[in-house]
Design a protein around this motif. Structure first.
Motif, PDB file in Angstrom:
ATOM      1  N   VAL A 101       0.861  -1.182   0.000  1.00  0.00           N
ATOM      2  CA  VAL A 101       0.000   0.000   0.000  1.00  0.00           C
ATOM      3  C   VAL A 101       0.896   1.229   0.000  1.00  0.00           C
ATOM      4  O   VAL A 101       2.088   1.148   0.310  1.00  0.00           O
ATOM      5  CB  VAL A 101      -0.950   0.037   1.222  1.00  0.00           C
ATOM      6  N   ARG A 102       0.300   2.349  -0.358  1.00  0.00           N
ATOM      7  CA  ARG A 102       1.065   3.590  -0.422  1.00  0.00           C
ATOM      8  C   ARG A 102       0.453   4.586   0.553  1.00  0.00           C
ATOM      9  O   ARG A 102      -0.772   4.689   0.656  1.00  0.00           O
ATOM     10  CB  ARG A 102       0.999   4.145  -1.846  1.00  0.00           C
ATOM     11  N   THR A 103       1.309   5.259   1.302  1.00  0.00           N
ATOM     12  CA  THR A 103       0.808   6.295   2.203  1.00  0.00           C
ATOM     13  C   THR A 103       1.860   7.395   2.324  1.00  0.00           C
ATOM     14  O   THR A 103       3.008   7.227   1.886  1.00  0.00           O
ATOM     15  CB  THR A 103       0.447   5.712   3.585  1.00  0.00           C
ATOM     16  N   ASN A 104       1.440   8.478   2.945  1.00  0.00           N
ATOM     17  CA  ASN A 104       2.330   9.638   3.093  1.00  0.00           C
ATOM     18  C   ASN A 104       2.418   9.991   4.568  1.00  0.00           C
ATOM     19  O   ASN A 104       1.396  10.280   5.203  1.00  0.00           O
ATOM     20  CB  ASN A 104       1.761  10.815   2.288  1.00  0.00           C
ATOM     21  N   PHE A 105       3.637   9.912   5.139  1.00  0.00           N
ATOM     22  CA  PHE A 105       3.827  10.282   6.548  1.00  0.00           C
ATOM     23  C   PHE A 105       4.194  11.766   6.608  1.00  0.00           C
ATOM     24  O   PHE A 105       5.214  12.189   6.039  1.00  0.00           O
ATOM     25  CB  PHE A 105       4.920   9.443   7.186  1.00  0.00           C
ATOM     26  N   THR A 106       3.347  12.524   7.264  1.00  0.00           N
ATOM     27  CA  THR A 106       3.592  13.965   7.339  1.00  0.00           C
ATOM     28  C   THR A 106       4.158  14.326   8.708  1.00  0.00           C
ATOM     29  O   THR A 106       3.871  13.638   9.703  1.00  0.00           O
ATOM     30  CB  THR A 106       2.283  14.744   7.108  1.00  0.00           C
TER      31      THR A 106
END
Lengths: 302, 755
Positions: free
Chosen positions: A292-297
């Protein structure tokens, strides 16, 4: 008193003389390395030899180019169902790749493969088996943006799969899509700044092997996993890969970690790795993965 | 010898009683120190005219029965005390109570740490060794005088390293030694993560090691037993000690009250100033690092025949280490014990003591890295009741029996990322009972036979253990001894030689049978000339059904309990020689051990290309073929004395890597992983270990308040860089081997005031 002393001396001499345990000599061994991935083409296979401990080692130089290598898909009754020959590739890496007639095969989950390796100029006959884990399937959506170290951790829901071993063994890894030093999380930034680790070694940040027993199975058979913050080396876009590994890969990784120290063994007591290979050492392992793809901010203030 | 034969002989020994009714007399009582009122364990007492003798028991009580009426000289002796003699008249049927107060010898005599042959009835039992508290305090030591470090100097006892106080006795690992503090099991007797032991020398009065072939009175371990008894407290006057050291300090107080005595001893590390300096210059210096322990005991003498005592111990180690940004480690571990005891003289022939014990051990590591926490909570709660009776029907037999039953709870919980990942709770009841007869048919022969029955509810195990020993005294200077015993063990310790702060105990269960072993010991105790002693012992022991955590199990979640373990076997044999000089300006001892220890676990140390379930015997790391320890004490003047300890041992076993390879394609790895290929496990030896420690002690006065003592010490005088293990640097090609060394030269000083 003299008799007693004589008896004592004789006893000691007998004791000293009857137990010897000697170091043995170095033996060159054939080393296999291959990892089949479910629903992917057949893997490349490394066939090499070990080197004496006091000599320079280069894996490419250690490759054995003249082996006969094949992978065999076994039927339900253990018979050979399909044979896939391999050829040596002199290119980068110097390993064996599937021959043209084998290159179209896609590795089948839940099926067992056998690796055969033999040589014209060596006596060894190598044989190893792997049963491919069922395809890991991540179901449902994952959050597109997640604030690092917030209360909302990345949650992954894994579909119920069929088992090929007593329990599934997972590895989770985050692969950064923007691995620049500015994106490093504080702990890993300090590690890089202190010279404890190279930035390149963090691009893929893996969890290590985790037994299925660590996770709560839901009533419908699915498994919910919370991705720990320690798995996040880089902020920004990441691919999060969930893999299920077979017993061969599990054994080689666990025992390799043990050889480096830790566990309950005293320092200096070094066991061999667990090799499920006949005639040589190494690993013929398998796994299945989903991504899966996610963005850690960054959190406020970081 | 078949088990049936052994049982038959034991039953004969237990039942055979040559006593018959007649009007005889008896004499009994406690033997104490006249200066402090402290009971003296294993002191010797005798009626000289009829050559009848015995020794005081672990409560300091003695009794001599079946004495023909008449006049006798009652004599008693004990190390460092003036000989006691008293003329007594015994009437028919009289039961004479004489509590003997022994007067300590002069300062010069106190320095004699080893007793004369005639004063050592019990201590010279086969496989048994005693370490005097004075020796423990006098020996050079790092940080604090240490009971275990002193015990490690005895033949047959080995240390794993300078950093480990663990006792490796006759080829056994530390968990094969039962450690009892005032009859209470201590599960992790270490401070500073294994660097030294928990026992405060100011609080302890008796340390005794049963190295092997130990009697039916004890059980639960397949190797050995270490008993430690704390002081009762001074029954004569108030007394105190304060000792200041560079890294730790201690204080103790003791004294009488109307019906008994009390003792309180505290000890704490004082390393904070050093840490404060380190934190200024070194990243990762601990934020917190201390240990403390408290020992206490109160005695209540209810009647002449009834004595009660309550003893407790509490110890704690606490460390917090930050490392890098956003990461820290905290660890807290410790023990608490409590024991209440009632000692009763029922009749002149029957003495009993009844003990209730409680023991808790815990460790609580907490690691937090980058917002992810790992927590562990590990506890042992062990509560038990014990009863021991001693019955002396006549001059030939001494019969003892008793039971020990309890409830043990082991809790273990792992949490990762605030979620429970592994939780286990084991509750087991245990009960053991023993019966033993010491039969002395003549002055030349002593036979001791016993049976011990053990039950353990976790797994429903019942085990019977025969024990037998014989002693022959062909003359006053020689004792020949032999012993056999079977032993079972229901617990195993998960530990690491380098770090004891995370120790975990596990028990037997279904599919995890108890370990057991047989021990055979032959010995000779001799007095080659007055003031000297020379002992020799040969032992052979087996270890079967050994169960210990499989080192390849790195994640226990989802595994059956039995899958956590590997099961193996082992054996050990050796020769121990012990030469001691007991009198003169120079005293001390020389101990030598030749020993072999082997272990075997299926799949471990199998030939690399062979059947992986095969196994070969290998020497564990602590196996040391030759081991020599020399201690010497010399009184330089009335004020100055010196102590020295020299140790030599064969280098420890280690595994020499033979070949190497690499795994370059592990799917989630960023770089290749290097591995070794090895041949025989632990087939190589580190360089020999040797070290010399020296201490100088100056006695004096602290103003007019009390006696004072300066102690100056140098550990590892010639700074021998002994090797602990080798580290391999894969960043170099070819691989470079680096030494990881043990302690360098360490000077230290301490100041002690007794008031």
């Amino acid at each position: 008193m003299k008799k007693l002393t004589t008896l004592l001396i004789i006893s000691i001499s007998l004791l000293i003389g009857c137990d010897s345990y000697q170091q043995d000599d170095y033996e060159e061994l054939v080393v296999i390395e291959a990892y089949a991935v479910a629903n992917r083409p057949l893997p490349h296979i490394r066939v090499s030899k070990t080197s004496p401990i006091n000599e320079e080692f280069n894996l490419s130089d250690a490759a054995i180019p003249n082996a006969t290598v094949q992978v065999v898909l076994l039927g339900d009754n253990g018979d050979d169902e399909e044979i896939f020959p391999y050829n040596f590739s002199e290119g980068f890496g110097r390993f064996y790749i599937p021959a043209i007639e084998s290159s179209g095969h896609i590795v089948l989950p839940m099926r067992t493969y056998r690796l055969d390796v033999s040589f014209n100029d060596r006596d060894e006959i190598i044989r190893a088996y792997t049963t491919i884990p069922d395809q890991v399937e991540i179901i449902g959506d994952v959050a597109g943006d997640i604030v690092y170290q917030s209360d909302e951790q990345l949650e992954i829901l894994i579909a119920e799969g069929r088992r090929t071993q007593n329990q599934s063994i997972y590895v989770f890894s985050a692969i950064s899509q923007d691995p620049v030093i500015e994106n490093l999380t504080p702990f890993f930034r300090a590690s890089v700044d202190d010279g404890n680790i190279e930035l390149a070694d963090l691009i893929t940040n893996a969890s290590g092997l985790i037994n299925e027993g660590n996770f709560q199975r839901n009533e419908d058979g699915t498994v919910t996993l919370r991705f720990p913050w320690i798995g996040v080396a880089f902020l920004g876009p990441n691919l999060v890969v969930t893999s299920s590994v077979d017993t061969n890969l599990d054994a080689i990784v666990r025992s390799q970690q043990l050889q480096l120290g830790g566990s309950t063994l005293p320092p200096g007591e070094i066991p061999n790795l667990i090799y499920n290979i006949e005639g040589g050492i190494g690993v013929f392992g398998s796994l299945s993965s989903d991504t899966v793809r996610t963005n850690f901010t960054p959190p406020p203030g970081l | 010898m078949k088990l049936q034969h052994i049982l038959f002989i034991l039953v004969l020994l237990l039942l055979f009683d040559t006593g018959f009714a007649r009007q005889t007399a008896s004499v009994n009582g406690y033997i104490t120190d006249s200066r402090t009122g402290e009971t003296l364990l294993m002191a010797n007492v005798a009626l000289l005219e009829i050559n009848r003798g015995t020794s005081s028991n672990t409560s300091g009580y003695y009794t001599i029965t079946n004495i023909e009426p008449g006049s006798y000289t009652l004599a008693a002796s004990y190390i460092g005390y003036r000989r006691f003699e008293l003329e007594i008249d015994l009437e028919p049927g009289q039961n004479l109570r004489i509590n003997i107060e022994l007067i300590p010898e002069s300062v010069e005599m106190e320095a004699l740490v080893v007793e004369a042959e005639a004063e050592r009835e019990e201590q010279r039992n086969i496989g048994t060794a005693q370490v005097s508290m004075q020796l423990i305090k006098d020996l050079p030591s790092v940080i604090e005088p240490d009971v275990f470090r002193s015990v490690q100097l005895l033949p047959g006892v080995k240390a794993a390293s300078d950093f480990s106080s663990g006792l490796y006795v006759r080829g056994g690992s530390p968990d094969q030694t039962l450690i009892l503090l005032d009859e209470t099991t201590v599960y992790n007797p270490t401070h500073f993560f294994g660097f030294f032991s928990t026992f405060n020398p100011d609080a302890v009065k008796d340390v005794r090691l049963y190295k092997g072939g130990y009697p039916a009175q004890y059980g639960g371990r397949i190797g050995s037993v270490l008993t430690v008894y704390n002081k009762d407290g001074n029954r004569v006057e108030n007394q105190g000690t304060v000792s200041l050291g560079l890294l730790a300090s201690r204080a103790s107080f003791e004294g009488p009250y109307s019906r008994g005595s009390y003792m309180l001893a505290v000890r704490r590390s004082t390393i904070e100033p050093v840490l404060a300096v380190l934190r200024q210059s070194i990243d990762g210096a601990p934020d917190l690092f201390y240990f403390y322990d408290v020992n206490g005991k109160i005695n209540f003498d209810a009647t002449d025949n009834d004595r009660f005592s309550l003893a407790f111990y509490a110890g704690n180690d606490n460390v917090a280490i930050p490392f890098q940004d956003d990461a820290n480690i905290r660890l807290k571990y410790g023990n608490q014990t409590v024991s209440a005891q009632w000692r009763r003289i029922f009749t002149d022939k029957i003495f009993g003591f009844f003990t209730a014990t409680g023991s808790r051990y815990f460790n609580q590591p907490n690691v937090s890295i980058a917002g992810t926490s790992f927590e562990r909570d590990n506890d042992i709660f062990d509560f038990s009741l014990k009863a021991d009776l001693e019955y002396l029907p006549n001059e030939y037999h001494s019969i003892s029996g008793g039971f020990w039953g309890g409830n043990m709870v082991l809790r273990f919980r792992d949490r990762f990322d605030n979620v429970d990942t592994f939780s286990n709770r084991i509750q087991s009841q245990y009960l053991s009972a023993y019966l033993q007869n010491r039969w002395r048919p003549s002055n030349e022969w002593i036979f001791t036979g016993g049976l011990r029955l053990n039950t353990f509810s976790e797994g429903n195990y019942v085990r019977l253990e025969p024990r037998i020993s014989a002693e022959y005294r062909p003359g006053s200077r020689v004792r020949l001894q032999a012993a056999y015993g079977r032993y079972n063990q229901f617990l195993t310790l998960i530990s690491n030689e380098a770090f004891s702060g995370l120790d975990i105990w596990l028990t037997t269960d279904e599919g995890v049978p108890p370990a057991y072993g047989d021990q055979f010991v032959l010995g000779a105790k001799t007095v080659p000339r007055s003031g000297w002693g020379f002992d020799a012992e040969i032992y052979y022991r087996t270890m079967r059904d050994l169960f210990e955590l499989d080192p390849f199990v790195t994640d226990a979640a989802g595994l059956d309990y039995a899958e956590l373990f590997r099961f193996g076997e082992g054996y050990a044999y050796g020769v121990e020689l012990f030469l001691e000089k007991q009198r003169g300006p120079v005293t001390g001892f020389l101990g030598y051990t030749y020993s072999i220890t082997r272990r075997k676990f299926p799949g471990f140390n199998a030939p690399i290309l062979d059947d992986p379930t095969r196994a070969r015997f290998y020497p564990p790391k602590y196996d040391r073929t030759h081991d020599v320890n020399l201690t010497a004490n010399y009184q330089l003047s009335s004020r100055w004395s010196t102590n020295a300890v020299f140790s030599y041992a064969t280098g420890q076993a280690y595994t020499e890597p033979l070949g190497r390879t690499q795994f370059a394609d592990i799917p989630w790895a960023n770089s290749p992983r290097d591995t070794f290929t090895i041949g025989n496990l632990n087939a190589s030896r580190l360089p020999s270990y040797h070290r010399l420690d020296i201490a100088f002690t100056r006695s004096g006065r602290f103003f007019d308040l009390g006696d004072a003592e300066w102690q100056f010490q140098i550990i590892n005088v010639y700074s021998r860089r002994n090797v602990w293990f080798y580290n391999y640097d894969f960043d170099e090609n070819p691989i470079v081997r680096n030494d990881v060394n043990l302690l360098p030269i360490i000077p230290s000083v301490s100041y002690t005031v007794n008031f």
